[in-house]
Design an enzyme around this catalytic site. Structure first.
Site, mmCIF file in Angstrom:
data_model
loop_
_atom_site.group_PDB
_atom_site.id
_atom_site.type_symbol
_atom_site.label_atom_id
_atom_site.label_comp_id
_atom_site.label_asym_id
_atom_site.label_seq_id
_atom_site.Cartn_x
_atom_site.Cartn_y
_atom_site.Cartn_z
ATOM 1 C CG HIS A 250 -2.029 0.948 1.166
ATOM 2 N ND1 HIS A 250 -1.845 2.294 1.234
ATOM 3 C CD2 HIS A 250 -3.366 0.757 1.040
ATOM 4 C CE1 HIS A 250 -3.027 2.896 1.143
ATOM 5 N NE2 HIS A 250 -3.963 1.986 1.025
ATOM 6 N NE ARG A 270 -3.242 7.848 -1.721
ATOM 7 C CZ ARG A 270 -3.266 6.639 -2.236
ATOM 8 N NH1 ARG A 270 -3.157 6.476 -3.530
ATOM 9 N NH2 ARG A 270 -3.389 5.585 -1.458
#
Ligand code: FAD
Ligand code: SF4
Ligand code: SF4
Ligand code: FES
Lengths: 643, 340
Positions: A250, A270
């Site tokens: 990740h 994000r």
């Protein structure tokens, strides 16, 4: 063996109490089967609890253009077309029903203005698709399923007087071996963590739902439970694993302070407007958009920023590229000397969104940074870097039934199963995967038990004795090696030699070191008694971590290309020939053997969902020619139909 | 290489145990759980402690740090002075299994007694419609990570095993409140259940549970009080009765709506017309007397009801004049024996 072993008899035994295990157990119980749920930790603590962002399902609540075909397409693209297409198809089609069903169990997702389940943007998903509850979706999912289990137990009690008449949870119980009788599952053997007592489950059907393997790495978002138990149990029972070279790192794990290194920072940061910057203050992701994604991602900051409010007319920001791309980009920036001291880059939402917005949308991230790093994310950027997160590889199963291909009565669902996500999983596709294939595993396991009738496989005494001996070995051994040290060494090998970026000589070196560790792990010792003894528990988990690590290292060495969660420095590009190949691991004696096997090829009805120009980036010349002839053939058929 | 610090960790099992002293390395940014892991790796491989996520999300690592119920993974070492000894003990309310691991099955039993969500009839899956404002109240309670810190803190059961049968504890009051406030739950008797089966009446709103909740759920203000308020419409609750006694009409804030006449305690409730509501603005706590040791009776335990006590709400189980963290030498931890 002098010890009297506790015995239980069930129709279906589910190993794992995460999303996949609980959903499977609900289905098996609804089919009328006596079902046991076994879990290494307490009920409701499984790894699923940590999932933050959401569960992907094309309900089309936020953008009505969404449907299963778009979701299917995104999943295949994310997995770089190595996915088992049938699993991806079932997943995309059934996910909405599985999510809606949760509402009937009492789940409370965040809502849209018209009162439907709200959906959020996530990397690799074309439309807002993730059903979510703030950033604690996994908690909602597991609590909901846990409460549904309780409600079924209440029904059973009303009927029979006992909560545990048909559904029982064995918490803090570890399964160490599956018992097989002539290629058929006969039982599962393990021990209670609390008391150290041994336990045997006699059952014709086992559903593996044990999650992943991340604890073999030093920097990981995974908990102690992720020692690859299910993978190893399946191997030893004679089943096979596929795609073990693909591990998802990740892109955004915490990097500071050292003790929290690896803990996840959700992608929603994000999705909700956060951007990645290097130490020079540059928003660097624009430099890392690969060709295959060029047409879908913005080229300027202005366009990217407009996308948040007007996604139909603008291209998405490159921060939302699939995880493998972002992780590699961060890695490259740090290597180029534009990273922070602790080896990360900055994730900045503070300068882009008002504090109230951040608090409302990302409460647990705010909490996590405040409490663990003393950083206020509404005013300061976060420091982040890649962390080992998810294993795409897993037990090879039949797409429709979740049954393993080589052992009858053995099923697998959730992270422990392989194929669905291809070479890279999209965020949010795991929680929905758990529900879709958890349900299927429960349903087909019940069907399998019905089909057996009265002739159930038998557990052999010799197998039970052997399993008991292995479990008690570390306690009885004097002068065995310290399990914590061995574990640390294993993590070092995997982190340094089989990490994000892989090289031939390092992989070869890792195999040597693993072979060496194998001998030492066989001689691991544990001090203390049998009551809740973590040193002993770890000693037993080590052999699972080892064998799974070996599968990963071998497959990574063999696959000479870079794709999704597997990056070879010496073969940096995707290779269409390798796209056609799944690497399959199985045991021969004690040794891991690797075989190549063709990836099932998509039927024309699904191929037609993609542009030819897109497929051209993935397929070999011969495949393309074949595709063209099929399309031409279809046109002829279509024309005939019109005429 | 960080500094060496002093730790005391309770070690033992149901037969008994004691605090053991350790000297262990502590580095920048570490939390108590890191230190316990270091102890496992370097000194005591069999030290039993539960954990999973190490990020405050799973609620496994509950323990008492310097006498305060806390999550080990969210208690930063920087909150202690360098020369301070940190004392770690298991949750006191639950029987110990080994070292820091306790038997929390009490909680799972209470969860199982709680009637599940009742789906509305005639609404198909996918057709559920709820507004965000309406789900938010229940969502607050669904943040619960089941760490059971509130359960171990609540004085009704903390040193009173005898109350465990009748009292479900704050975790399950918020579950009842969550279902009560769920826009589509088809059951309408959640409050009655809380009162009749969960022992809501035992709670005298000391707010200790709210104070320890790592998820910052307002257990008392948002769940327990609203549940009690409505219950009072048709049932006797000593606390609400006391509240009414203490805050006479002339003591209420001037702008509060004219309250209904104060009702005397009654059982069973006499038939009434109209609805009763506790006026807004009632302060539930008497002004706290200055620092006091927790008052204990001849049996060495705290009085259970405030009727015989000088405060509305029991004293903090730690004593009112105690600030945390406690100086370690003033700790005399004794784990309750199983037959206690
Ligand atoms: C921090 C984090 C955030 C994530 N966020 C998301 C997200 O936003 N969206 C998304 O889709 N996915 C997300 N994921 C991935 C997803 O959470 C996991 O892949 C998924 O929860 C795995 O579920 P599972 O049911 O397969 O297994 P788990 O939930 O991990 O459960 C495994 C179970 O198996 C039991 N078990 C294991 N071995 C044994 C044994 N030997 N004997 C008995 N029991 C055993 C364990 O005790 C446990 O109960 C995230 C993962 C992490 C780590
Ligand atoms: S307010 Fe006090 S008495 Fe009531 S549940 Fe919370 S801790 Fe227990
Ligand atoms: S309400 Fe708070 S303190 Fe109580 S169990 Fe839940 S999270 Fe823990
Ligand atoms: S380990 Fe999960 S809350 Fe502490």
């Amino acid at each position: 063996m002098t010890e009297n072993i506790e015995r239980h008899r069930y129709d279906v035994v589910v190993i794992g109490a995460g999303g996949a295990g609980l959903r499977a157990a609900i289905e098996a119980r609804l089919a009328g089967k006596r079902t046991a749920i076994i879990s290494k930790s307490l009920f409701g603590k499984a790894h699923t609890v940590m999932a933050e962002g959401g569960a992907a399902a094309a309900m089309g609540n936020v953008n009505p253009n969404d449907n299963w075909m778009v979701h299917f397409r995104d999943t295949m693209r994310g997995g770089k077309f190595l996915n088992n297409y049938r699993m991806a198809e079932l997943h995309a089609k059934e996910a909405p029903d599985r999510i809606w069903e949760l509402e009937t169990y009492g789940a409370l997702f965040d809502r849209t203005k018209d009162g439907k389940i709200s959906q959020r943007n996530f990397g690799g998903h074309e439309y807002p698709r993730l059903a979510h509850v703030g950033d604690r979706t996994g908690l909602e999912l597991i609590r909901t399923l846990q409460q549904k289990i309780v409600s079924l137990q209440q029904e059973d009690r009303a009927e029979s007087g006992s909560y545990e008449a048909r559904l029982r949870v064995f918490a803090e119980c570890t399964i160490t071996e599956l018992l097989v009788d002539g290629g058929k599952i006969a039982g599962a053997f393990g021990y209670h963590r609390e008391s150290g007592k041994l336990v045997l489950f006699e059952t014709p059907a086992v559903i593996l739902a044990t999650g992943g393997v991340g604890k073999s790495y030093k920097v990981t978002s995974n908990s102690w439970e992720y020692t690859g138990d299910g993978h190893a149990l399946a191997l030893r029972a004679g089943a096979s694993l596929i795609n073990m070279e693909f591990l998802q790192f990740h892109p955004t794990g915490m990097v500071w302070p050292p003790s929290v290194r690896g803990i996840l920072v959700t992608e929603s940061v994000r999705g909700d407007g956060g951007v990645l910057k290097n130490t020079e203050g540059k928003r660097f992701m624009f430099d890392y958009v690969p060709d295959v994604f060029r047409t879908q991602y913005a080229e300027t900051e202005d366009e990217a920023d407009r996308w948040y409010t007007d996604p139909d007319n603008n291209k998405r920001p490159p921060e939302l590229l699939p995880r493998d791309e972002v992780a590699r980009a961060i890695n490259a920036e740090v290597k180029a000397g534009r990273g922070t001291e602790s080896g990360g880059v900055f994730l900045d939402i503070a300068s882009r969104r008002p504090a109230e917005f951040i608090l409302k949308r990302l409460p647990s991230m705010y909490h996590q940074f405040k409490e663990l790093a003393d950083v206020d994310i509404t005013t300061q950027p976060m420091e982040i870097g890649p962390t080992c997160h998810y294993v795409m590889g897993g037990v090879e199963v039949d797409a429709d039934s979740a049954a393993t291909t080589r052992v009858s009565g053995l099923f697998a669902a959730g992270e422990v199963s392989g194929g669905m996500h291809g070479s890279n999983r999209l965020g949010g596709n795991s929680l929905s995967d758990l529900l879709v294939f958890g349900k299927r595993a429960g349903e087909y396991a019940a069907g399998y038990v019905d089909g057996l009738g009265a002739s159930r496989p038998k557990v052999s005494k010799a197998n039970v004795d052997a399993a008991a001996e292995t479990v008690l070995g570390p306690l009885e051994r004097t002068g065995g090696e310290n399990p914590y040290e061995l574990w640390h060494e294993l993590q070092t090998v995997m982190q340094d030699l089989v990490g994000i970026i892989r090289r031939k000589h390092e992989l070869e070196e890792s195999l040597k070191r693993l072979a060496d560790l194998r001998e030492r792990i066989a001689n691991v010792g544990a001090t203390g008694g049998r009551l809740y003894n973590p040193g002993w528990h770890l000693a037993l988990d080590l052999r699972n971590m080892l064998i799974v690590s070996e599968c990963t290292a071998r497959a990574a060495l063999q696959r000479e290309e870079s794709r999704g969660g597997h990056t070879r420095e010496d073969f940096p590009a995707m290779n269409p020939t390798w796209r056609k190949i799944n690497l399959v691991c199985a045991l021969e004696g004690d040794d891991v053997k690797l075989a190549a096997q063709p990836v099932p090829s998509m039927p024309p009805r699904l191929l037609a969902l993609f542009d030819r120009s897109e497929m051209a980036k993935y397929l070999t010349v011969e495949e393309l020619a074949e595709l063209d002839s099929v399309v031409a053939g279809n046109n002829v058929v279509a024309e005939r139909a019109v005429n | 290489m960080g500094a060496l610090r002093r730790f005391k960790v309770w070690r033992g099992d149901k037969a008994g145990g004691q605090l053991e002293d350790f000297k262990v390395e502590v580095n920048e940014g570490e939390v108590v759980l890191d230190i316990l892991h270091r102890l496992q790796a370097t000194q005591t491989p069999d030290l039993a402690v539960r954990w999973n996520c190490k990020a405050g999300k799973c609620g496994s690592c509950s323990m008492e740090v310097n006498g305060m119920p806390r999550l080990g993974c969210m208690t930063r070492m920087s909150t202690f002075a360098e020369d301070e000894t940190v004392t770690v003990t298991p949750l006191r309310t639950f029987p110990v299994i080994r070292d820091l691991v306790t038997d929390v099955s009490f909680n799972y039993e209470k969860a199982r007694d709680m009637p599940a969500f009742a789906p509305p009839s005639g609404v198909a899956p996918g057709e559920y419609r709820m507004q965000q404002v309406d789900v938010e109240r229940s969502q607050e309670f669904r943040k619960c990570i089941e760490c059971f810190l509130c359960q171990t803190t609540c004085h009704v059961v903390r040193d009173h095993d005898e109350n465990k049968k009748a009292f479900a504890g704050p975790r399950y009051f918020i579950r009842a409140a969550e279902l009560d406030m769920h826009p589509l739950d088809a059951k309408t008797d959640r409050k009655d259940f809380a009162h009749e089966q969960q022992g809501l009446g035992y709670c005298n709103i000391t707010k200790c549970c709210t104070e320890v909740c790592p998820e910052h759920i307002k257990i008392t203000d948002n769940a327990i009080i609203p549940m009690k308020e409505r219950v009072v419409d048709n049932r006797y609750d000593p606390l609400v009765w006391l509240g009414r006694k203490i805050f006479r009409r002339d003591q209420l804030p001037a702008q509060a709506p004219a309250p209904h006449p104060v009702v005397a305690p009654r059982q069973p409730p006499p038939p009434r017309v109209g609805t009763h509501h506790i006026p807004l603005g009632v302060i539930w706590h008497k002004p706290q007397p200055d620092g006091l040791e927790a008052e204990v009776g001849p049996d060495g335990k705290m009085p259970l009801t405030e009727v015989t006590f000088d405060r509305a709400g029991a004293a903090s189980p730690f004593g009112d004049n105690v600030t945390f963290p406690l100086p370690p030498d003033s700790l005399n931890y004794q784990h309750p024996k199983s037959d206690d």
